[in-house]
Write a protein that holds these residues in place. Structure first.
Motif, PDB file in Angstrom:
ATOM      1  N   ASP A  14       8.443  32.712  -6.800  1.00 47.15           N
ATOM      2  CA  ASP A  14       9.567  32.906  -5.884  1.00 47.15           C
ATOM      3  C   ASP A  14       9.650  31.833  -4.802  1.00 47.15           C
ATOM      4  N   ASP A  15       8.513  31.226  -4.436  1.00 49.83           N
ATOM      5  CA  ASP A  15       8.522  30.247  -3.345  1.00 49.83           C
ATOM      6  C   ASP A  15       8.964  28.852  -3.772  1.00 49.83           C
ATOM      7  N   HIS A  16       9.146  28.630  -5.077  1.00 44.50           N
ATOM      8  CA  HIS A  16       9.425  27.266  -5.527  1.00 44.50           C
ATOM      9  C   HIS A  16      10.731  26.714  -4.973  1.00 44.50           C
ATOM     10  N   LEU A  17      11.756  27.526  -4.941  1.00 44.50           N
ATOM     11  CA  LEU A  17      13.044  27.046  -4.434  1.00 44.50           C
ATOM     12  C   LEU A  17      12.942  26.721  -2.945  1.00 44.50           C
ATOM     13  N   ALA A  18      12.267  27.568  -2.183  1.00 44.28           N
ATOM     14  CA  ALA A  18      12.098  27.301  -0.752  1.00 44.28           C
ATOM     15  C   ALA A  18      11.303  26.019  -0.530  1.00 44.28           C
ATOM     16  N   PRO A  32       0.837  -1.198   0.000  1.00 47.37           N
ATOM     17  CA  PRO A  32       0.000   0.000   0.000  1.00 47.37           C
ATOM     18  C   PRO A  32       0.875   1.251   0.000  1.00 47.37           C
ATOM     19  N   LEU A  33       0.400   2.293  -0.616  1.00 51.66           N
ATOM     20  CA  LEU A  33       1.067   3.591  -0.623  1.00 51.66           C
ATOM     21  C   LEU A  33       0.032   4.662  -0.325  1.00 51.66           C
ATOM     22  N   VAL A  34       0.472   5.775   0.240  1.00 53.47           N
ATOM     23  CA  VAL A  34      -0.408   6.919   0.405  1.00 53.47           C
ATOM     24  C   VAL A  34       0.336   8.169  -0.063  1.00 53.47           C
ATOM     25  N   TYR A  35      -0.367   8.974  -0.854  1.00 56.75           N
ATOM     26  CA  TYR A  35       0.166  10.231  -1.365  1.00 56.75           C
ATOM     27  C   TYR A  35      -0.672  11.383  -0.823  1.00 56.75           C
ATOM     28  N   LEU A  36      -0.021  12.364  -0.235  1.00 57.21           N
ATOM     29  CA  LEU A  36      -0.639  13.641   0.089  1.00 57.21           C
ATOM     30  C   LEU A  36      -0.165  14.658  -0.937  1.00 57.21           C
ATOM     31  N   SER A  37      -1.057  15.489  -1.445  1.00 49.87           N
ATOM     32  CA  SER A  37      -0.641  16.430  -2.483  1.00 49.87           C
ATOM     33  C   SER A  37      -1.391  17.747  -2.345  1.00 49.87           C
ATOM     34  N   TRP A  38      -0.702  18.812  -2.750  1.00 45.68           N
ATOM     35  CA  TRP A  38      -1.228  20.167  -2.654  1.00 45.68           C
ATOM     36  C   TRP A  38      -0.998  20.896  -3.973  1.00 45.68           C
ATOM     37  N   PRO A  39      -1.903  21.789  -4.350  1.00 44.62           N
ATOM     38  CA  PRO A  39      -1.612  22.697  -5.467  1.00 44.62           C
ATOM     39  C   PRO A  39      -0.647  23.772  -4.989  1.00 44.62           C
ATOM     40  N   THR A  40       0.408  23.987  -5.732  1.00 48.09           N
ATOM     41  CA  THR A  40       1.414  24.986  -5.388  1.00 48.09           C
ATOM     42  C   THR A  40       1.637  25.898  -6.589  1.00 48.09           C
ATOM     43  N   ALA A  61       8.092  14.952  -3.704  1.00 43.98           N
ATOM     44  CA  ALA A  61       8.355  15.318  -5.097  1.00 43.98           C
ATOM     45  C   ALA A  61       7.501  16.513  -5.482  1.00 43.98           C
ATOM     46  N   SER A  62       7.938  17.201  -6.509  1.00 38.15           N
ATOM     47  CA  SER A  62       7.192  18.328  -7.060  1.00 38.15           C
ATOM     48  C   SER A  62       6.998  18.108  -8.553  1.00 38.15           C
ATOM     49  N   LEU A  63       5.798  18.390  -9.035  1.00 36.95           N
ATOM     50  CA  LEU A  63       5.495  18.319 -10.462  1.00 36.95           C
ATOM     51  C   LEU A  63       5.244  19.752 -10.928  1.00 36.95           C
ATOM     52  N   PRO A  64       6.286  20.443 -11.427  1.00 36.41           N
ATOM     53  CA  PRO A  64       6.124  21.860 -11.760  1.00 36.41           C
ATOM     54  C   PRO A  64       5.403  22.072 -13.081  1.00 36.41           C
ATOM     55  N   HIS A  65       4.606  23.117 -13.135  1.00 34.06           N
ATOM     56  CA  HIS A  65       3.911  23.531 -14.352  1.00 34.06           C
ATOM     57  C   HIS A  65       4.227  24.994 -14.640  1.00 34.06           C
ATOM     58  N   LEU A  66       4.335  25.316 -15.898  1.00 34.45           N
ATOM     59  CA  LEU A  66       4.728  26.665 -16.289  1.00 34.45           C
ATOM     60  C   LEU A  66       3.568  27.648 -16.231  1.00 34.45           C
ATOM     61  N   ILE A  93      11.929  29.170   4.504  1.00 37.45           N
ATOM     62  CA  ILE A  93      11.461  27.786   4.394  1.00 37.45           C
ATOM     63  C   ILE A  93      10.151  27.613   5.148  1.00 37.45           C
ATOM     64  N   ARG A  94      10.108  28.099   6.377  1.00 40.58           N
ATOM     65  CA  ARG A  94       8.905  27.959   7.201  1.00 40.58           C
ATOM     66  C   ARG A  94       7.720  28.694   6.573  1.00 40.58           C
ATOM     67  N   ASP A  95       7.963  29.894   6.051  1.00 40.83           N
ATOM     68  CA  ASP A  95       6.873  30.667   5.459  1.00 40.83           C
ATOM     69  C   ASP A  95       6.320  29.994   4.211  1.00 40.83           C
ATOM     70  N   ALA A  96       7.191  29.396   3.418  1.00 39.37           N
ATOM     71  CA  ALA A  96       6.725  28.705   2.208  1.00 39.37           C
ATOM     72  C   ALA A  96       5.845  27.519   2.569  1.00 39.37           C
ATOM     73  N   VAL A  97       6.244  26.776   3.589  1.00 34.96           N
ATOM     74  CA  VAL A  97       5.437  25.629   4.033  1.00 34.96           C
ATOM     75  C   VAL A  97       4.107  26.110   4.595  1.00 34.96           C
ATOM     76  N   ARG A  98       4.145  27.132   5.412  1.00 36.03           N
ATOM     77  CA  ARG A  98       2.907  27.665   5.983  1.00 36.03           C
ATOM     78  C   ARG A  98       1.956  28.150   4.890  1.00 36.03           C
ATOM     79  N   THR A  99       2.499  28.787   3.884  1.00 34.25           N
ATOM     80  CA  THR A  99       1.664  29.366   2.830  1.00 34.25           C
ATOM     81  C   THR A  99       1.042  28.309   1.931  1.00 34.25           C
ATOM     82  N   HIS A 100       1.804  27.257   1.617  1.00 36.77           N
ATOM     83  CA  HIS A 100       1.371  26.356   0.544  1.00 36.77           C
ATOM     84  C   HIS A 100       1.042  24.930   0.991  1.00 36.77           C
TER      85      HIS A 100
END
Length: 424
Positions: free
Chosen positions: A263-267, A249-257, A300-305, A400-407
């Motif tokens: 600017d927050d992508h690197l963080a 079994p696997l579980v994935y949690l995912s968020w729209p970012t 992991a991150s799946l970036p979109h332009l 780092i903390r602000d990026a996590v809190r925001t997204h």
């Protein structure tokens, strides 16, 4: 590098009269030249009922042109001591050769010939359509968890959204396509004004520009195509439970970012490394080693332009632990991380790992050319490749903390992938 010093690669740009953008990164000590061309077309640009075309051309582009027989592009490059390949993503298709200095003109001639006169025939289309079908069977249909990425994307995008399907596309759509459909896709997107060429290696800018003009400058000019504008999908968080012939079994949690250039992508990338990269990561120490609720964790991150990206945390529950319990533990630990932020030691480790990987890519002309083209597409300037490491070094605990809190504190979508026997 951690002193914030920028890199200083020489990057010289020009645009040919036909609209082809060219960037040269001269490196007199390199043993070969990288010829890296990105067409700004990917699965995003396909019609909802004509998917798979962008990836199809990754194959068709090697099937011959006016002066090159089918398969000869690869054989000519390899016969001259070079290597050649291509890849497709949601936002671009790239073609790249790395050749000895003496074969640079050959590589440019080959690129020009297929840009201007690709052999789109019934036989080539039929053959490569079967190749794509076999690739889909091997990589998706007959692999454990082969539909996982498709299920993940579906949690964040409607099927009709340009990012709502994978680059592999639909085999039914390819079966229904006509040769005229395929030719039209090529005519719409494969033109000089929609391409960026990076040359990296022992060639000076003036000579490189002259050679680009000699070969690729002769391709007829056409207006640059437009990409459709899309709104963020704004889908609510959802839970999906699926079953398959899978070993665990696997579980994935995912968020729209945010989109890739935000600017927050690197963080966020550094935050994911602190959370889940390796045995010293935050989640490995807490959820795997201490609480024993997971056998492994990854991020992991799946970036979109052009629309929201997708950021994920994945875990394989420990034996006898449900995916729901493991998911709850991930959410709890993420909340703690958002409250406290990383320790200085965690941040230093993640920055060092990121920096090492970045420098390894830059150390070869093929890797450097690809990163330059990626910077050019994502940030609209190839010179971003010189700023990236400095921006990394400038990250601090608050960023780092602000990026996590925001997204990453909003309710995540959850994908629970369970072995079939659990269902019964």
């Amino acid at each position: 590098m951690t002193d914030g010093r920028q890199l200083d690669y020489e990057l010289v740009e020009t645009t040919l009269d036909n609209g082809l953008r060219v960037c040269v990164q001269p490196d007199a000590h390199a043993p070969a030249v990288a010829v890296n061309i990105w067409y700004e077309v990917g699965s995003f640009d396909e019609e909802p009922h004509r998917t798979g075309f962008a990836h199809l051309f990754e194959h068709l582009m090697f099937q011959g042109s006016a002066n090159v027989a089918s398969g000869e592009h690869m054989s000519l490059v390899e016969a001259n001591g070079g290597s050649v390949n291509a890849t497709t993503s949601t936002d671009r298709t790239n073609y790249f050769e790395t050749v000895p200095r003496g074969a640079l003109e050959l590589a440019l001639w080959l690129e020009a010939d297929r840009m201007s006169s690709l052999a789109i025939t019934d036989a080539n289309f039929a053959a490569q359509r079967e190749v794509v079908k076999e690739e889909k069977r091997q990589r998706y249909d007959n692999q454990p968890y082969g539909d996982l990425l498709e299920l993940l994307v579906a949690q964040h995008f409607h099927a009709e959204h340009p990012y709502g399907h994978l680059p592999i596309g639909s085999m039914a759509h390819l079966d229904d396509a006509t040769l005229d459909d395929v030719q039209q896709f090529f005519d719409d997107w494969y033109r000089p004004s929609n391409a960026r060429l990076v040359l990296c290696g022992p060639v000076e800018p003036d000579e490189a520009f002259a050679l680009a003009q000699k070969y690729l400058g002769a391709v007829p000019a056409r207006d640059r195509p437009h990409h459709i504008a899309v709104d963020p999908p704004h889908l609510p968080a959802r839970q999906t439970i699926t079953y398959g012939a899978v070993p665990h079994p696997l579980v994935y949690l995912s968020w729209p970012t945010p989109p890739a250039a935000h600017d927050d992508h690197l963080a966020l990338d550094v935050a994911l490394s602190i959370l889940a990269d390796g045995n010293t990561s935050r989640l490995h120490k807490s959820v795997v080693r201490s609480r024993r609720l997971a056998a492994e964790v990854h991020a992991a991150s799946l970036p979109h332009l052009r629309s929201t990206s997708i950021t994920t945390l994945m875990a394989r529950p420990s034996e006898g632990v449900s995916t729901h319990i493991t998911a709850d533990a991930l959410v709890e630990e993420l909340a703690r991380f958002a409250d406290d932020g990383p320790t200085p030691e965690e941040l230093a480790r993640a920055v060092a790992q990121y920096e090492r990987d970045w420098l390894l890519q830059l150390s070869t002309v093929e890797g450097r050319a690809d990163l330059i083209n990626d910077a050019w597409l994502t940030y609209c300037t190839p010179t971003y490749v010189n700023r990236h490491a400095a921006e990394l070094a400038a990250l601090d605990i608050d960023a780092i903390r602000d990026a996590v809190r925001t997204h990453l504190l909003a309710e995540p979508s959850q994908l629970h992938y369970l072995p079939t026997e659990v269902q019964s």
